[in-house]
Design a protein around this motif. Structure first.
Motif: not given
Length: 246
Positions: A106, A185-186, A102, A191, A152, A149-150
């Motif tokens: 990232h 993802k998040g 993970s 979000w 990002n 993902a959030t």
């Protein structure tokens, strides 16, 4: 210029300049082994070939030319290292620095975005487009596409202009896959906070609800996210701003 072109060898010769990237002093517990700052001694001809920003620092009447030192304290040393690799070889390789899957995803995902942001600052359209191509492939590959993902999206919103191609790609991707947990993802709270702070994303998400789920095709072809070379006047304006700030 092709890296295999004999002319490329010429820009690897001649005078060099030191480029210090990242914070010169940090609060790390082991500063002798931290990677908060790295220094590079690079041929002036090489960096001038690929970056109008660095070329100006080498040739204009700036303090950088007099001191033979360019300092980039706000930039990521790892991203700049990839820029150096790209200048020499025409490509770069992102190595996972973490032992967990993970965390490595990232780092990998964000690093291409960081390279785009660095290329934008250095006025290197070719490097920006190379990083964008890697990002696009990362997230849109059917079988191996990586989630967004959030963090990002947050990074991109904080480090690129609202009209940038980087931001456009991420917003298009989020809107198209907003209801797909295999693509985004998040937590709900993460979000929600992102939508509250970024009106353009919030409006696009709301507008997408008017479109049938099977017709939500917002992500465009890769070429639509590539930047064209900036007009000379715009480039000179940006260089003047940097010169006045130094």
């Amino acid at each position: 210029m092709s890296r295999r072109d004999p002319k490329h060898l010429k820009i690897l010769r001649g005078a060099s300049i030191e480029i210090s990237v990242g914070l010169s002093s940090c609060l790390c517990s082991r500063p002798e082994s931290c990677d908060c700052n790295e220094s590079w001694f690079l041929p002036k001809a090489l960096i001038s070939q690929y970056s109008p920003f660095l070329r100006a620092a080498c040739t204009r009447d700036f303090k950088e030319r007099d001191q033979n030192l360019i300092e980039l304290p706000e930039d990521d040393p790892a991203a700049f290292a990839l820029f150096v690799e790209w200048m020499y070889y025409g490509e770069y390789t992102v190595l996972a620095s973490s032992s967990t899957l993970s965390e490595s995803l990232h780092n990998d995902t964000n690093m291409n975005a960081k390279c785009w942001v660095l290329g934008d600052k250095l006025l290197c359209t070719e490097f920006k487009n190379y990083a964008m191509g890697r990002l696009y492939m990362q997230h849109t590959a059917r079988s191996t596409g990586r989630v967004v993902a959030t963090y990002n999206v947050q990074y991109v919103c904080e480090h690129s202009a609202t009209t940038s191609k980087l931001r456009q790609f991420y917003l298009d991707y989020v809107v198209e896959h907003f209801a797909d947990p295999t693509r985004l993802k998040g937590t709900t709270e993460e979000w929600d906070e992102l939508l509250i702070h970024h009106k353009d994303l919030r409006m696009l998400v709301f507008q997408s609800f008017k479109t049938a789920p099977d017709q939500r095709r917002f992500v465009q072809s890769e070429m639509n996210y590539m930047d064209q070379d900036e007009l000379l006047s715009n480039t000179l304006d940006r260089l003047r701003i940097e010169g006045n700030d130094s």
